[in-house]
Design an enzyme around this catalytic site. Structure first.
Site, mmCIF file in Angstrom:
data_model
loop_
_atom_site.group_PDB
_atom_site.id
_atom_site.type_symbol
_atom_site.label_atom_id
_atom_site.label_comp_id
_atom_site.label_asym_id
_atom_site.label_seq_id
_atom_site.Cartn_x
_atom_site.Cartn_y
_atom_site.Cartn_z
ATOM 1 C CG HIS A 101 33.389 -18.149 -20.055
ATOM 2 N ND1 HIS A 101 34.316 -17.424 -20.754
ATOM 3 C CD2 HIS A 101 32.828 -18.980 -20.954
ATOM 4 C CE1 HIS A 101 34.320 -17.821 -22.014
ATOM 5 N NE2 HIS A 101 33.437 -18.768 -22.166
ATOM 6 C CB CYS A 144 34.496 -13.983 -21.852
ATOM 7 S SG CYS A 144 34.183 -14.153 -20.088
#
Lengths: 169, 491
Positions: free
Chosen positions: A39, A109
């Site tokens: 992420h 993301c």
């Protein structure tokens, strides 16, 4: 006419949301070695920005529930001021990066970080991060889990989302 | 990229005349919302470029901020200067005319906005309290019961107490409910009423009542699982059983609390809880609250876990080991969800993903809505799954189970009921193998645990067989194996 050209550092914070499990389990479960489930978030102007199921969110660097990043990559510098950046993010948040558009594999993301990185510095984020979904999908297990994974929204807690209103933080 | 170096060095700086000399290049101008291709002379200045852009994007030149390669393009520059060539992309931000700022930088008000605001809201606030979460906790399966039961319930009681459905049914219902809420005694009294009991035992009726509630309907829209659950007569029956017996209810609540607090202790579990709460419970609560005013009974509707315990008695089973037996099947279950065989009678409590009562595992593993909800929950938070997997012995257990079905039956790490039922055992094993994917280790346990065996040997445990068994059971954990060998088993 050459007003001050302050430049601001732009960093990419990379988190492994599996906390090391992917590194251990991926050979077992997927048949390939993944060092982590990444992420990412962009840190600039002293704030961290990322995209998740809630939309574009910001917080203080390292301030999400994920804690400290696994690694910090230097993306360079930008001249884009905070003001302009906020406008930019607001627009994004209203248009192409709304919360409900989040998709674990295709619009996540890292997609966001990539786009913002290019906006700010002109360079992309490292390939191993953006290639992750494709890698996972190339395994039978990934394919099998696909329907499941399609519905996952990742939204690390601990930030404020942009509502598309400039200045509303 | 058309690189025409031979263009005349015209129009370099500060020249605003539009002489379109030199080659035309096509530059993509990208805003957050869309992008356009703009043809401009490659020698053009930024100002000229902005003119073009302002025409195309219908914005004032003042509002345009052009960014390329991290730099802000100032009016005085030329495209060349920044290396803008054919085919490249320039970013554009159109300022919403807050400040009549110049196209670029210089708003020094920037900087030190560091740390301002942005609540990184700590987080815990919303998660309310585990106990509250616990009570209604369970993803989808449990919470719907909340307003659910009592809603229909209230309706029921008003029916039975008032004698008949009046035209003002809704009102009566409301009244009933608020009274009910304020007086728990009443609840049990009502439950005792044979008429009520009769109705309660008719799942269809219950279901209709519940569905009739507009709030329920809303909830059902939002969470389709709720309707699934309502459609499952078994589940309904269980829930009604549950509602009937307040003592059992209490036990259920405690169960859930416990399970949820277990959940909490797993990294990331806390988030899952919070998620559960915000995504599921809040709408529930608000829906329920509207009905009941104050919601002391939110937990009552609680749980689909009725069948797990003997009814009407306190729980005498040892507290479930969050990291023990249940994991393989849990995880297995989550992949193999598309319910296969197995009756759904005993449903694992979904809010209890790790603390599941092993008795329920074998039976209700795949087809229970509980399991499905678990899946849902896991799908909502992949981190949770990862963390479940991160339970210490997980991996080794999986591996050994996958390799050797016999081991699975002997191995107390797997559910006792799975051991009894060969069909399920097989299923579990298949799932584990699928899990192990194309990469299952082909070592025998002996080889795998070579090192640990040596360790145990060195410590004085000479019975190699027993050592091996212990190691397998604990998945290679030497300390736990020692405990086993010494005869004190972890609960």
């Amino acid at each position: 006419m050459d007003p001050n050209n302050t430049s601001y550092a732009v960093k990419l914070y990379v988190y492994d949301i599996s906390k090391g499990m992917a590194r251990q389990l991926s050979p077992l479960m997927l048949g390939i070695q993944l060092d982590g489930i990444w992420h990412t978030a962009i840190v600039v102007h002293g704030e961290e920005f990322f995209y998740g199921g809630d939309g574009i969110t910001n917080c203080r660097p390292g301030g999400t529930s994920l804690g400290h990043p696994n690694s910090i990559i230097d993306l360079g510098t930008t001249e884009v001021t905070e003001e302009i950046f906020m406008e930019y993010l607001s627009s994004l948040g209203e248009s192409t990066y709304r919360g409900n558009q989040y998709h674990l594999f295709e619009w996540n993301c890292n997609t966001f970080s990539n786009e913002v990185a290019q906006f700010l510095t002109g360079s992309k984020i490292p390939g191993h991060i953006t290639d992750l979904p494709a890698e996972v999908l190339s395994t039978p297990f990934g394919q099998a889990l696909r329907p499941l994974l399609d519905s996952i929204n990742i939204a690390p807690q601990g930030g404020n989302t942009f509502n598309g209103h400039y200045g509303q933080r | 990229m058309a690189d025409n170096g031979g263009a005349d060095p015209v129009n370099n700086n500060n020249d605003t005349t539009v002489g379109l000399e030199g080659t035309i290049i096509k530059v993509t101008v990208k805003t957050p919302k869309d992008k356009e291709e703009i043809a401009i002379s490659e020698d053009a200045s930024v100002t000229q470029f902005k003119e073009e852009i302002s025409r195309r994007f219908k914005a004032k030149q003042d509002q345009l901020v052009l960014i390329f390669a991290g730099k802000i393009l100032k009016d005085g520059d030329s495209l060349n200067q920044h290396g803008i060539k054919d085919g490249l992309t320039v970013h554009l931000v159109i300022k919403t005319a807050h400040k009549a700022g110049d196209g670029a930088s210089s708003s020094s008000s920037v900087t030190t906005q560091v740390g301002s605001s942005s609540g990184n809201s700590s987080g815990p606030s919303s998660a309310a309290h585990p106990s509250t979460v616990g009570s209604t906790g369970g993803p989808a399966s449990a919470p719907p019961q909340t307003p659910n039961i009592l809603t229909g319930f209230g309706g029921l009681s008003s029916l039975s107490s008032m004698g008949m459905g009046s035209a003002n049914f809704m009102e009566l219902q409301q009244q009933m409910q608020s009274q009910l809420m304020s007086n728990p005694e009443m609840l049990s009294q009502i439950m005792e009423n044979p008429l009520v009991q009769n109705m309660m035992s008719n799942p269809d009726l219950m279901r209709q009542m519940i569905v009739a509630n507009p709030q329920m309907q809303q909830l059902m829209e939002r969470n389709p699982e709720i309707s699934h659950m309502l459609n499952n007569p078994e589940l309904m029956r269980q829930t009604m059983e549950l509602a009937r017996n307040p003592a059992m209810m209490q036990e259920m609540m405690r169960n859930q609390d416990r399970a949820l607090s277990n959940l909490e202790s797993i990294p990331g579990g806390y988030n899952a809880l919070r998620r559960m709460y915000t995504d599921i419970q809040e709408p529930m609560f608000s829906a329920a609250r509207d009905q009941f005013g104050n919601n002391p009974f939110s937990a009552l509707g609680g749980n689909s876990d009725g069948g797990v315990q003997p009814s009407r008695t306190e729980n005498r089973e040892p507290l479930p080991n969050p990291w023990g037996s249940t994991n393989p099947s849990e995880v297995g279950g989550s992949t193999g969800t598309t319910g296969s065989s197995a009756t759904g009678s005993t449903t694992p409590n979904v809010s209890n993903p790790l603390g599941v009562n092993s008795a329920s595992l074998g039976n209700g593993m795949f087809s229970s809505p509980g399991m499905q909800s678990l899946m849902q929950q896991i799908s909502e938070n992949p981190q949770l799954m990862q963390n479940m997997l991160s339970a210490p012995y997980m991996r080794s257990i999986m591996q050994s189970l996958a390799q050797n079905p016999d081991m699975a039956s002997q191995n107390p790490a797997s559910s006792p009921s799975a051991g009894e039922n060969p069909a399920q055992q097989l299923m579990m094993q298949q799932m584990l193998q699928m899990f192990a994917g194309g990469n299952s280790s082909s070592q025998t346990p002996e080889v795998q645990f070579q090192q640990q065996l040596e360790q145990l040997g060195a410590m004085g445990f000479i019975n190699r067989e027993a050592n091996l068994q212990a190691l397998i059971a604990t998945g290679g954990d030497v300390n736990a194996a020692i405990e086993r060998l010494l005869g004190s088993q972890p609960s």
